[in-house]
Design a protein around this motif. Structure first.
Motif, mmCIF file in Angstrom:
data_model
loop_
_atom_site.group_PDB
_atom_site.id
_atom_site.type_symbol
_atom_site.label_atom_id
_atom_site.label_comp_id
_atom_site.label_asym_id
_atom_site.label_seq_id
_atom_site.Cartn_x
_atom_site.Cartn_y
_atom_site.Cartn_z
ATOM 1 N N ASN A 115 0.830 -1.215 0.000
ATOM 2 C CA ASN A 115 0.000 0.000 0.000
ATOM 3 C C ASN A 115 0.868 1.270 0.000
ATOM 4 O O ASN A 115 0.502 2.290 0.582
ATOM 5 N N ASN A 116 2.046 1.151 -0.648
ATOM 6 C CA ASN A 116 2.950 2.294 -0.834
ATOM 7 C C ASN A 116 3.546 2.829 0.467
ATOM 8 O O ASN A 116 3.986 3.990 0.527
ATOM 9 N N TYR A 135 5.261 6.619 0.527
ATOM 10 C CA TYR A 135 5.692 7.142 -0.765
ATOM 11 C C TYR A 135 4.745 8.221 -1.281
ATOM 12 O O TYR A 135 5.165 9.116 -2.033
ATOM 13 N N ARG A 136 3.474 8.136 -0.932
ATOM 14 C CA ARG A 136 2.524 9.141 -1.414
ATOM 15 C C ARG A 136 2.871 10.542 -0.910
ATOM 16 O O ARG A 136 2.515 11.544 -1.538
ATOM 17 N N GLN A 141 9.863 10.719 -4.890
ATOM 18 C CA GLN A 141 9.752 9.326 -5.286
ATOM 19 C C GLN A 141 8.350 8.937 -5.766
ATOM 20 O O GLN A 141 8.192 7.957 -6.494
ATOM 21 N N TRP A 142 7.345 9.685 -5.350
ATOM 22 C CA TRP A 142 5.979 9.305 -5.687
ATOM 23 C C TRP A 142 5.680 9.310 -7.196
ATOM 24 O O TRP A 142 4.972 8.416 -7.684
ATOM 25 N N PRO A 143 6.181 10.262 -8.009
ATOM 26 C CA PRO A 143 5.831 10.244 -9.434
ATOM 27 C C PRO A 143 6.175 8.930 -10.131
ATOM 28 O O PRO A 143 5.383 8.406 -10.915
ATOM 29 N N ILE A 171 14.531 0.975 -9.345
ATOM 30 C CA ILE A 171 13.641 0.124 -10.130
ATOM 31 C C ILE A 171 12.362 -0.095 -9.330
ATOM 32 O O ILE A 171 12.396 -0.685 -8.249
ATOM 33 N N ARG A 172 11.252 0.389 -9.852
ATOM 34 C CA ARG A 172 9.957 0.257 -9.190
ATOM 35 C C ARG A 172 9.157 -0.836 -9.898
ATOM 36 O O ARG A 172 8.876 -0.723 -11.095
ATOM 37 N N ILE A 173 8.803 -1.887 -9.147
ATOM 38 C CA ILE A 173 8.080 -3.020 -9.709
ATOM 39 C C ILE A 173 6.734 -3.126 -9.005
ATOM 40 O O ILE A 173 6.659 -3.564 -7.851
#
Length: 476
Positions: A115-116, A135-136, A141-143, A171-173
């Protein structure tokens, strides 16, 4: 009186001979200088082609290393999906994260954010302080994470300067575990995101990429950077301002990078040899006949270099279009048209990808030989693209004659190709067009043949099945 006449005769003869000698010498010097500049330009072009070949090796290594790192992250995502229906426990993933980092040292850290919200990070030190990061609420980093959520695909950001020191790729997965087996990705709920922090310097080292290779300065830039001043990724030479060569990198995660190359000492041709050639040419220019022979041979040599493909020796597009224009002019007087056959190899890119460009070049040379074996002396075979060829035949063919020629071409080109123990199944799509019945201009005729070739390629794609064995699947 006789002596005076002899004086003027002698004087006039000397002046005429001197004038002719000066004219021949100056003409020879001018033409020799022109040839020298042409040779210099060709040598520079050859050096650039060699530089592109070296950049291709750099590109292949970097693409492979980054794709391998992303594959590690996809393996972690599979593990997360396996435990998605259970309460989140960071301990479930510590052993997996440790194995991933041990197997790929370029990974500095791994984080999981259900959930970020960052709930697990490995190694714990010095990253433990980041636990609980939402992260929100993080504008930097959020974009990238939001983009990964919306696109439902891997997103790579960076390289970014890290607080711990150094630069890294993030790397965002995104993780979308299925509720039911076989549930489409678009319908799966969002679980959260897995993040891999990849050390930029370690990545380049693992890929064998250095800022200098065989006297070639290397630089990597980000073409997608919003600010050109921040486009620099690797290397420090500012090659964007140089007359360098470049190749785009096919990287995952939306990265739009390009690798640039420029020789340490510039595009230096062999100036000493060029100057010697010009000096010798200038001296030989005093003898009109010998100079004429040398200049004409040099001009034809340079002209041949400009009109033929350096790899296969076939005519290039420029020479082909010149001959087509000649046939079109003759057609207006005689009423006799001509035919063109557009030949395009199916799935040539996998040959380069799987066996290397050396095998791909040999395949192109072999195909050019096969095509030349099927034509008459009055016909022309030209290479007009990477794996594209055009056959020009004067005179119009009857339907049955054209069909037989097309079938013969397809059968000959499609024979198995063997090189250095590699066996490759070759297939091609062929489109034909007739002048003037199909089109009244050269450009329109090429478009007609091109569209028919692509129509044939579409048919081949529908019929083709993946070949077994060591051959490359020819899927169009």
């Amino acid at each position: 009186m006789s002596g005076l006449r002899q004086y003027f005769t002698y004087t006039n003869g000397t002046w005429v001979a001197s004038l002719v000698a000066v004219v021949c010498f100056l003409t020879g010097v001018a033409l020799t200088a022109h040839v020298g500049n042409t040779v210099r330009s060709e040598l520079v072009s050859q050096n650039k082609r060699e530089a592109v070949a070296r950049l291709s090796e750099v590109r292949a290594r970097l693409e492979g290393e980054l794709s391998r790192t992303v594959a590690y992250g996809l393996g972690l995502r599979a593990n997360v999906i396996h435990f998605a229906n259970q309460p989140f426990e960071a301990a479930h993933y510590e052993a997996v994260a440790a194995d991933l980092i041990e197997g790929n040292p370029v990974i500095r850290s791994i984080g999981l954010a259900p959930n970020n919200i960052l709930r697990a990070v490995y190694p714990h030190q010095p990253n433990q302080a980041a636990i609980g990061l939402n992260y929100r609420m993080n504008t930097s980093q959020w974009p990238a994470i939001r983009r990964a959520m919306l696109e439902r695909d891997v997103v790579i950001a960076g390289p970014l300067e890290l607080v711990q020191g150094g630069r890294a790729l993030l790397i965002r997965i995104p993780v979308f575990p299925p509720i039911n087996p076989g549930q489409p990705l678009a319908e799966r709920p969002y679980w959260g995101v897995a993040s891999l922090v990849v050390d930029e310097a370690g990545l380049m080292k693992a890929a064998g990429v250095s800022d200098t290779a065989n006297e070639l300065r290397i630089e990597i830039i980000d073409k997608g950077a919003a600010n050109p001043d921040n486009a620099h990724v690797f290397g420090g030479f500012g090659l964007l301002a140089e007359d360098g060569v470049g190749l785009p990198l096919n990287l995952p995660g939306g990265l739009n990078w390009e690798v640039l190359g420029y020789p340490r000492n510039g595009w230096v041709a062999n100036e000493r040899n060029i100057w010697i050639t010009q000096l010798v040419g200038s001296l030989i220019s005093l003898v009109f006949g010998a100079m004429a022979f040398l200049l004409i041979s040099e001009v034809y040599k340079v002209r041949s270099m400009a009109l033929h493909d350096p790899l296969t020796g076939l005519a290039n597009r420029r020479l082909l279009e010149d001959r087509m224009l000649q046939f079109a002019v003759m057609s207006e007087r005689t009423g006799n048209g001509f035919e063109i056959f557009y030949v395009d190899l199916d799935a040539f890119k996998p040959v380069n990808d799987n066996y290397g460009h050396a095998v791909g070049d040999q395949l192109l040379i072999e195909v050019s030989h096969r095509l030349q074996q099927q034509i008459r002396q009055t016909d022309t075979v030209a290479r007009v693209g990477g794996d594209e060829f055009i056959i020009l035949t004067p005179g119009n063919m009857r339907r049955a004659e054209k069909d037989a020629f097309l079938e013969r071409l397809a059968d000959r080109v499609s024979q198995m190709f063997e090189f250095s123990g590699v066996r490759i199944e070759v297939k091609a799509s062929i489109g034909s067009a007739s002048f003037p019945s199909d089109a009244g201009t050269i450009d329109d005729l090429l478009r007609v043949a091109d569209s028919r070739m692509y129509a044939q390629k579409a048919k081949n794609r529908q019929k083709t099945e993946v070949a077994a064995g060591s051959g490359v699947p020819q899927t169009g």
